[in-house]
Design a protein around this motif. Structure first.
Motif, PDB file in Angstrom:
ATOM      1  N   ALA A 159       0.887  -1.171   0.000  1.00 14.68           N
ATOM      2  CA  ALA A 159       0.000   0.000   0.000  1.00 14.68           C
ATOM      3  C   ALA A 159       0.921   1.215   0.000  1.00 14.68           C
ATOM      4  O   ALA A 159       1.788   1.320  -0.858  1.00 14.68           O
ATOM      5  N   ASP A 160       0.797   2.100   0.963  1.00 14.59           N
ATOM      6  CA  ASP A 160       1.672   3.277   1.018  1.00 14.59           C
ATOM      7  C   ASP A 160       2.647   3.209   2.191  1.00 14.59           C
ATOM      8  O   ASP A 160       3.203   4.226   2.596  1.00 14.59           O
ATOM      9  N   VAL A 161       2.853   2.019   2.731  1.00 20.18           N
ATOM     10  CA  VAL A 161       3.714   1.835   3.901  1.00 20.18           C
ATOM     11  C   VAL A 161       4.977   1.091   3.491  1.00 20.18           C
ATOM     12  O   VAL A 161       4.919   0.118   2.745  1.00 20.18           O
ATOM     13  N   VAL A 162       6.126   1.564   3.988  1.00 18.85           N
ATOM     14  CA  VAL A 162       7.366   0.814   3.788  1.00 18.85           C
ATOM     15  C   VAL A 162       7.283  -0.392   4.725  1.00 18.85           C
ATOM     16  O   VAL A 162       7.429  -0.258   5.937  1.00 18.85           O
ATOM     17  N   ALA A 163       7.010  -1.551   4.144  1.00 22.25           N
ATOM     18  CA  ALA A 163       6.843  -2.766   4.940  1.00 22.25           C
ATOM     19  C   ALA A 163       8.188  -3.301   5.413  1.00 22.25           C
ATOM     20  O   ALA A 163       8.322  -3.771   6.540  1.00 22.25           O
ATOM     21  N   VAL A 164       9.189  -3.232   4.540  1.00 16.04           N
ATOM     22  CA  VAL A 164      10.522  -3.748   4.856  1.00 16.04           C
ATOM     23  C   VAL A 164      11.550  -2.808   4.262  1.00 16.04           C
ATOM     24  O   VAL A 164      11.452  -2.423   3.099  1.00 16.04           O
ATOM     25  N   GLY A 165      12.515  -2.461   5.073  1.00 12.22           N
ATOM     26  CA  GLY A 165      13.628  -1.632   4.636  1.00 12.22           C
ATOM     27  C   GLY A 165      14.820  -1.891   5.533  1.00 12.22           C
ATOM     28  O   GLY A 165      14.740  -2.710   6.460  1.00 12.22           O
ATOM     29  N   PRO A 166      15.916  -1.206   5.306  1.00 11.07           N
ATOM     30  CA  PRO A 166      17.136  -1.507   6.063  1.00 11.07           C
ATOM     31  C   PRO A 166      16.996  -1.309   7.569  1.00 11.07           C
ATOM     32  O   PRO A 166      17.479  -2.140   8.352  1.00 11.07           O
ATOM     33  N   GLY A 167      16.328  -0.248   7.993  1.00  8.41           N
ATOM     34  CA  GLY A 167      16.159  -0.020   9.430  1.00  8.41           C
ATOM     35  C   GLY A 167      15.286  -1.060  10.090  1.00  8.41           C
ATOM     36  O   GLY A 167      15.550  -1.490  11.218  1.00  8.41           O
ATOM     37  N   LYS A 168      14.253  -1.488   9.395  1.00  7.15           N
ATOM     38  CA  LYS A 168      13.351  -2.494   9.961  1.00  7.15           C
ATOM     39  C   LYS A 168      14.034  -3.854  10.043  1.00  7.15           C
ATOM     40  O   LYS A 168      13.851  -4.587  11.018  1.00  7.15           O
ATOM     41  N   VAL A 169      14.847  -4.173   9.060  1.00  3.54           N
ATOM     42  CA  VAL A 169      15.584  -5.439   9.111  1.00  3.54           C
ATOM     43  C   VAL A 169      16.631  -5.386  10.222  1.00  3.54           C
ATOM     44  O   VAL A 169      16.813  -6.360  10.962  1.00  3.54           O
ATOM     45  N   ASP A 170      17.302  -4.241  10.378  1.00  2.00           N
ATOM     46  CA  ASP A 170      18.240  -4.087  11.497  1.00  2.00           C
ATOM     47  C   ASP A 170      17.524  -4.286  12.828  1.00  2.00           C
ATOM     48  O   ASP A 170      18.057  -4.931  13.740  1.00  2.00           O
ATOM     49  N   MET A 200      17.654   3.979  19.387  1.00  2.00           N
ATOM     50  CA  MET A 200      16.309   4.301  18.921  1.00  2.00           C
ATOM     51  C   MET A 200      15.378   4.287  20.132  1.00  2.00           C
ATOM     52  O   MET A 200      15.588   3.517  21.066  1.00  2.00           O
ATOM     53  N   SER A 201      14.371   5.133  20.125  1.00  2.00           N
ATOM     54  CA  SER A 201      13.414   5.119  21.220  1.00  2.00           C
ATOM     55  C   SER A 201      12.567   3.849  21.159  1.00  2.00           C
ATOM     56  O   SER A 201      12.362   3.283  20.081  1.00  2.00           O
ATOM     57  N   TYR A 202      12.065   3.446  22.311  1.00  2.00           N
ATOM     58  CA  TYR A 202      11.188   2.281  22.353  1.00  2.00           C
ATOM     59  C   TYR A 202       9.961   2.535  21.487  1.00  2.00           C
ATOM     60  O   TYR A 202       9.526   1.656  20.744  1.00  2.00           O
ATOM     61  N   ARG A 203       9.414   3.743  21.578  1.00  2.00           N
ATOM     62  CA  ARG A 203       8.211   4.062  20.800  1.00  2.00           C
ATOM     63  C   ARG A 203       8.462   3.932  19.308  1.00  2.00           C
ATOM     64  O   ARG A 203       7.643   3.373  18.582  1.00  2.00           O
ATOM     65  N   ARG A 204       9.602   4.422  18.841  1.00  2.00           N
ATOM     66  CA  ARG A 204       9.932   4.319  17.412  1.00  2.00           C
ATOM     67  C   ARG A 204      10.046   2.846  17.001  1.00  2.00           C
ATOM     68  O   ARG A 204       9.528   2.434  15.969  1.00  2.00           O
ATOM     69  N   ALA A 205      10.717   2.054  17.816  1.00  2.00           N
ATOM     70  CA  ALA A 205      10.863   0.622  17.521  1.00  2.00           C
ATOM     71  C   ALA A 205       9.497  -0.056  17.482  1.00  2.00           C
ATOM     72  O   ALA A 205       9.211  -0.843  16.584  1.00  2.00           O
ATOM     73  N   TRP A 206       8.655   0.266  18.448  1.00  2.00           N
ATOM     74  CA  TRP A 206       7.332  -0.339  18.511  1.00  2.00           C
ATOM     75  C   TRP A 206       6.515   0.028  17.281  1.00  2.00           C
ATOM     76  O   TRP A 206       5.835  -0.830  16.694  1.00  2.00           O
ATOM     77  N   LEU A 207       6.573   1.288  16.840  1.00  2.00           N
ATOM     78  CA  LEU A 207       5.849   1.719  15.642  1.00  2.00           C
ATOM     79  C   LEU A 207       6.364   1.014  14.390  1.00  2.00           C
ATOM     80  O   LEU A 207       5.579   0.613  13.525  1.00  2.00           O
ATOM     81  N   LEU A 208       7.682   0.857  14.288  1.00  2.00           N
ATOM     82  CA  LEU A 208       8.250   0.139  13.140  1.00  2.00           C
ATOM     83  C   LEU A 208       7.781  -1.312  13.117  1.00  2.00           C
ATOM     84  O   LEU A 208       7.416  -1.840  12.063  1.00  2.00           O
ATOM     85  N   LEU A 209       7.787  -1.944  14.278  1.00  2.00           N
ATOM     86  CA  LEU A 209       7.322  -3.336  14.348  1.00  2.00           C
ATOM     87  C   LEU A 209       5.842  -3.452  14.017  1.00  2.00           C
ATOM     88  O   LEU A 209       5.415  -4.413  13.366  1.00  2.00           O
TER      89      LEU A 209
END
Length: 106
Positions: A6-17, A37-46
């Motif tokens: 859709a319009d979301v980056v599902a997988v990218g380098p930061g998410k794989v890291d 990285m903040s916990y909130r940022r990590a949680w949103l990426l997940l």
């Protein structure tokens, strides 16, 4: 490389890291700290990763007596394996172009 759904980056380098850090540390908070990285940022990426997938990449248990934790699912492991394989193949296939591009950078 980034893969959008859709319009979301599902997988990218930061998410794989982040997935690799969760595999290594066993928790979202420890993984986030290891990546500065903040916990909130990590949680949103997940949340973006898991919502983009047919099955979640990460399963988390809430804290409590055993303090919870997070683990990768087989699908999460597959994301890492496939992403890193694509990176390696792309790098090998584009090595001349990458060298030429690097000559243009400071």
């Amino acid at each position: 490389m980034r893969v959008t759904v859709a319009d979301v980056v599902a997988v990218g380098p930061g998410k794989v890291d982040l997935l690799e850090a969760i595999r290594e540390h066993g928790s979202i908070s420890a993984a986030a700290r290891s990546l500065d990285m903040s916990y909130r940022r990590a949680w949103l990426l997940l949340q973006e990763i898991n919502q983009s997938m047919r099955r979640p990449a990460v399963l988390s248990e809430h804290g409590g007596e055993h303090r919870g934790g997070s683990t990768l699912t087989p699908e999460g492991e597959d994301v890492i394996r496939l992403y890193r394989a694509i990176e390696a193949q792309a790098s090998a296939a584009c090595s001349a172009e990458i060298k030429a591009l690097l000559k243009l950078l400071a």
